[in-house]
Design an enzyme around this catalytic site. Structure first.
Site, PDB file in Angstrom:
ATOM      1  N   CYS A 213       0.830  -1.154   0.095  1.00 33.39           N
ATOM      2  CA  CYS A 213       0.044  -0.155   0.083  1.00 33.39           C
ATOM      3  C   CYS A 213       0.910   1.210   0.216  1.00 33.39           C
ATOM      4  O   CYS A 213       1.393   1.769   0.832  1.00 33.39           O
ATOM      5  CB  CYS A 213      -0.842   0.122   1.204  1.00 33.39           C
TER       6      CYS A 213
ATOM      7  N   CYS B 126      -0.465   4.184   2.134  1.00 35.42           N
ATOM      8  CA  CYS B 126      -0.155   3.837   3.608  1.00 35.42           C
ATOM      9  C   CYS B 126       1.165   4.081   3.898  1.00 35.42           C
ATOM     10  O   CYS B 126       1.485   4.541   5.256  1.00 35.42           O
ATOM     11  CB  CYS B 126      -0.460   2.598   4.074  1.00 35.42           C
ATOM     12  N   ASP B 127       2.085   3.545   3.395  1.00 37.96           N
ATOM     13  CA  ASP B 127       3.442   3.477   3.919  1.00 37.96           C
ATOM     14  C   ASP B 127       4.472   4.329   2.989  1.00 37.96           C
ATOM     15  O   ASP B 127       5.796   4.364   3.362  1.00 37.96           O
ATOM     16  CB  ASP B 127       3.912   2.187   3.711  1.00 37.96           C
TER      17      ASP B 127
END
Ligand code: FAD
Length: 298
Positions: free
Chosen positions: A126, A129-130
């Site tokens: 992701c 997300c990261d």
């Protein structure tokens, strides 16, 4: 005894909840993780009618609240098995007259040694997300579809260099994304190449790449894997018919081989897996369940 138990609180499952509650049915939604499904981490949704630019989190939260406000009961429990009239979770067994399976899909893995061990230690599925962890670092994205290209474009604004590695010589992503990709100077496109090894002990260090029978090593800080999705249907295969890829076999009416069990969203056989088709399925599956309930009453 519930009228309808819905497995999965993604866009399909929550929409089923809305339709079933509006028909005044006793409804329970069971969700293994957080509500919202795959869309929750998407920065911006541009193709769902009415509200272009809405974030995945806002979209999911509005849908969740809409279902809750209508009186849908939602519990955060993973479903491990079903029978025709029972839904079994890690905590309890629930009785129900109908079931809607709306479990969507999960990230496809490369199935390489070290992949699981280094997930969260340099490997991610992701980018939104990261991605922030890789400011001014070197990262690689694996894949050639929309998600891979979106990830590479997104990461190019954060990382120093983004390698986009794809096993074929052309991308299957939309042309508009391919155009955007080519504008980005810090994205290096590596075609006809597969990843064969992930190196690192407690942290990702490098990957081995194979191009035309020649192996090279690429030192990277982050690896983003975007090679597609697999349906979350393992727990239902005993009872419900699936195709070779594991998708639950159903037509547009969302009916499975069991008369009181329906399927909605990405987890069923279909040509287009998007929000608009997931919510559409959610509505259809709930409507079919309601129809079934009215028939068994007579
Ligand atoms: C990065 C990314 C970006 C995307 N962007 C877009 C976009 O811009 N526009 C668009 O139209 N589509 C987009 N999509 C596709 C869209 O997100 C999906 O088509 C949609 O989410 C499918 O909804 P669903 O409810 O069928 O499944 P999912 O969203 O996968 O939801 C399924 C839910 O079921 C839960 N679940 C699974 N197994 C169990 C179990 N055993 N017990 C209980 N719960 C379980 C999961 O935790 C999940 O919450 C994107 C997808 C991704 C991955």
């Amino acid at each position: 005894m519930y009228d309808v138990i819905i497995v999965g609180a993604g866009p399909a499952g929550l929409t089923s909840g809305i339709y079933a509650r509006r028909a005044n049915k006793k409804v329970l939604v069971l969700e293994a993780n957080t509500y919202g499904g795959q869309i929750i981490n998407t920065k911006s949704i541009e193709n769902y009618p009415v509200n272009p630019g809405i974030s995945g989190f806002d979209f999911a939260t509005k849908l969740y609240n809409q279902a809750k406000d209508l009186g849908t009961e939602i519990k955060f429990e993973k479903v491990t098995d079903i029978t025709e009239n029972e839904v079994i979770t890690t905590k309890e067994t629930y009785k129900t007259k109908t079931i809607i399976i709306a479990t969507g899909s999960d990230n496809r893995k490369l199935n390489l040694e070290n992949e699981e061990q280094l997930t969260g230690k340099g490997i991610s599925y992701c980018a939104t997300c990261d991605g922030a962890f890789y400011k001014d670092k070197i990262v690689a994205v694996i894949g050639g579809g929309n998600t891979a290209l979106e990830d590479a474009i997104y990461l190019s604004d954060i990382a120093k260099t983004v390698y986009l590695i794809h096993r074929r010589d052309t991308f299957k992503a939309e042309a508009i994304l391919v155009g955007q990709l080519k504008q980005k100077e810090n994205i290096k496109i590596v075609l006809n190449t597969t990843i064969t090894k992930i190196n690192g002990d407690n942290k990702l260090e490098s990957i081995n790449l194979l191009t035309n029978n020649e192996t090279t090593k690429l030192n990277i800080d982050g690896l983003f894997i975007a090679v597609g999705q697999v349906p979350e249907t393992e727990n239902f295969k005993k009872l419900i018919n699936t195709n070779e890829q594991g998708y639950i076999i159903a037509e547009e009416d969302c009916k499975t081989n069991i008369k009181n069990i329906f399927v909605a969203g990405d987890t069923r056989t279909k040509n287009l897996r998007q929000l608009v088709t997931a919510t559409s399925d959610g509505a259809i599956a709930a409507t079919e369940a309601i129809k079934y309930l009215s028939e068994i009453k007579e």
